[in-house]
Design an enzyme around this catalytic site. Structure first.
Site, mmCIF file in Angstrom:
data_model
loop_
_atom_site.group_PDB
_atom_site.id
_atom_site.type_symbol
_atom_site.label_atom_id
_atom_site.label_comp_id
_atom_site.label_asym_id
_atom_site.label_seq_id
_atom_site.Cartn_x
_atom_site.Cartn_y
_atom_site.Cartn_z
ATOM 1 C CG HIS A 308 37.548 16.500 68.357
ATOM 2 N ND1 HIS A 308 36.666 16.237 69.378
ATOM 3 C CD2 HIS A 308 36.781 16.653 67.231
ATOM 4 C CE1 HIS A 308 35.427 16.218 68.899
ATOM 5 N NE2 HIS A 308 35.470 16.476 67.615
ATOM 6 C CG ASP A 366 35.718 19.543 61.614
ATOM 7 O OD1 ASP A 366 34.656 19.235 61.056
ATOM 8 O OD2 ASP A 366 35.812 19.669 62.842
#
Length: 431
Positions: A308, A366
């Site tokens: 991330h 995600d």
């Protein structure tokens, strides 16, 4: 105690320039550079605004190094375990957890604003049959100001509150209508006896030909997933809402701008990229070869859904949704679905691989959200609309916070000009 400040020295004049620090409750301070151009004749240069604070906000705090996410000071882990999406929505809007009465009133208000104007609903008839749901959502939300004139005065606190409730209540109805349009199915009206996520699932999957019962495991997973996505500091779409809203445009236009920004594959489309990657891997036996390519810097192959930009540790949201992911797959997952089996095997191998552990490439939210949506029967092109439904809360809260700030000004970034130097016009005949 005096506020800390930092100093720069103008190399041309030797003059010392003080930059006062703007400190918050948590996290690093920001340097106030508003007078830098006046005092030194220079701008700051920060493409992508990765080291620039565009505002002060009391809504969300992220510590990417430690993997911390707080909503109004509350750790997201505690909220996911003990709260609900609607309660967190109230918290993010109002700054405090509601009393039982406040929650009941808020929940009732959201329930009673779920329908959209019939003329607005007919807007969906004008879209092509294969229009992307995000295109439909952007257009329909942007047109809402033409129907709800009583909430377009951003200076009126009461109108801001009505807008907030109305936007949060209607966005699932709009998303479900986009889904129905895409698949050529009849529109299903909202049911005010259902909770927020159950109502969305009903509007998406119910058909007139037979009864539909919402699976509580699916509704719970969606509730937690929405809760985790309600806000995430000044990301691209939230910053877009603030920038658009800073012009004084009507709030529906600002939210439509946020939806358009979220549509980008580098932002809200990340979970779609995960499913695409899994499809390209094909089967479990291909995972080792695929991961070898990921480790090869020259291959150009990326491991989607891992790592991330903000979190340099494990994404705290991923820890929470991982458990829900496995519960959903156990309850709803098709045992013959090779894509879901592949995803779980990829997770298992990557989490035990020294390379990915050393580089802190852990699965992010995600990765798991795409798998859950897939298991719930939600098609890939609806992943980002689901994200938009959840993030509407954060967009609205940030817009309201900015509107209530008496010091807020229109956003106007500067630039370093790299074009042609001053030159004179050449008549057409001489060119």
């Amino acid at each position: 105690m005096a506020e800390p400040s930092y100093s720069l020295v103008n190399n041309s004049t030797g003059e010392k320039i003080d930059l006062p620090a703007v400190t918050g409750t948590l996290g690093a301070p920001g340097l106030d550079v508003r007078q830098l151009y006046r005092d030194a004749g220079v701008f700051t240069y920060d493409p992508g605004f990765k080291a620039t604070c565009s505002c002060s906000s009391a809504i969300t705090f992220i510590d990417g190094e430690k993997g911390v996410l707080l909503f109004r000071g509350y750790p997201v882990e505690q909220l996911a375990e003990k709260s609900s999406f609607i309660e967190v929505a109230y918290l993010i809007l109002h700054g405090e957890l509601p009393t039982a009465t406040q929650l009941e009133v808020f929940d009732h208000s959201i329930h009673t604003h779920t329908m959209i104007n019939e003329a607005l609903r007919r807007f969906f008839d004008g879209f092509h049959y294969d229009a992307h749901p995000m295109a439909m959502m952007t257009g329909v939300v942007g047109s809402m100001s033409a129907f709800y004139h009583d909430t377009t005065n951003s200076k009126d606190p009461k109108q801001r509150e009505i807008f907030a409730h109305r936007m949060i209540a209607k966005i699932p109805t709009i998303a479900a209508a986009a889904y129905k349009k895409y698949f050529g199915q009849p529109f299903v009206y909202p049911r005010n006896d259902l909770d927020y996520c159950s109502n969305l699932l009903h509007m998406m999957f119910a058909v007139p030909a037979e009864p539909y019962e919402v699976d509580p495991v699916a509704a719970k997973a969606l509730d937690i997933l929405f809760m985790l996505h309600t806000d995430h500091e000044q990301n691209a779409s939230t910053s877009t809402v603030r920038l658009a809203g800073s012009t004084g445009c009507n709030p529906y236009a600002a939210i439509a701008a946020g939806i358009a920004a979220l549509w980008g594959p580098a932002h809200g489309g990340a979970n779609e990229a995960v499913l695409k990657m899994l499809g390209e891997i094909g089967s479990v036996k291909n995972i080792p070869a695929f991961l070898d390519k990921v480790k090869d810097k020259n291959s150009g192959i990326r491991l989607m859904g891992f790592g991330h930009r903000v979190y340099k540790n494990f994404d705290p949201r991923a820890r929470i949704i991982r458990d829900q992911c496995h519960k959903v797959l156990e309850r709803l997952g098709d045992k013959n679905d090779q894509l879901l089996e592949l995803a779980m095997k990829l997770e298992e191998i990557a989490l035990s691989d020294d390379y990915f552990v050393a580089h802190k490439l852990y699965p992010n939210v995600d990765f798991y959200s795409g798998i859950i949506y897939k298991a719930l029967g939600i098609p890939t092109n609806m992943f980002t609309p689901m994200f938009a439904v959840a993030r509407t809360v954060g967009w609205v809260a940030n817009w309201m916070e900015m509107m209530a700030d008496p010091t807020a000004v229109i956003g106007r970034p500067r630039q370093v000009y790299t074009g042609a130097d001053t030159r004179n016009y050449i008549p057409l005949a001489k060119r």
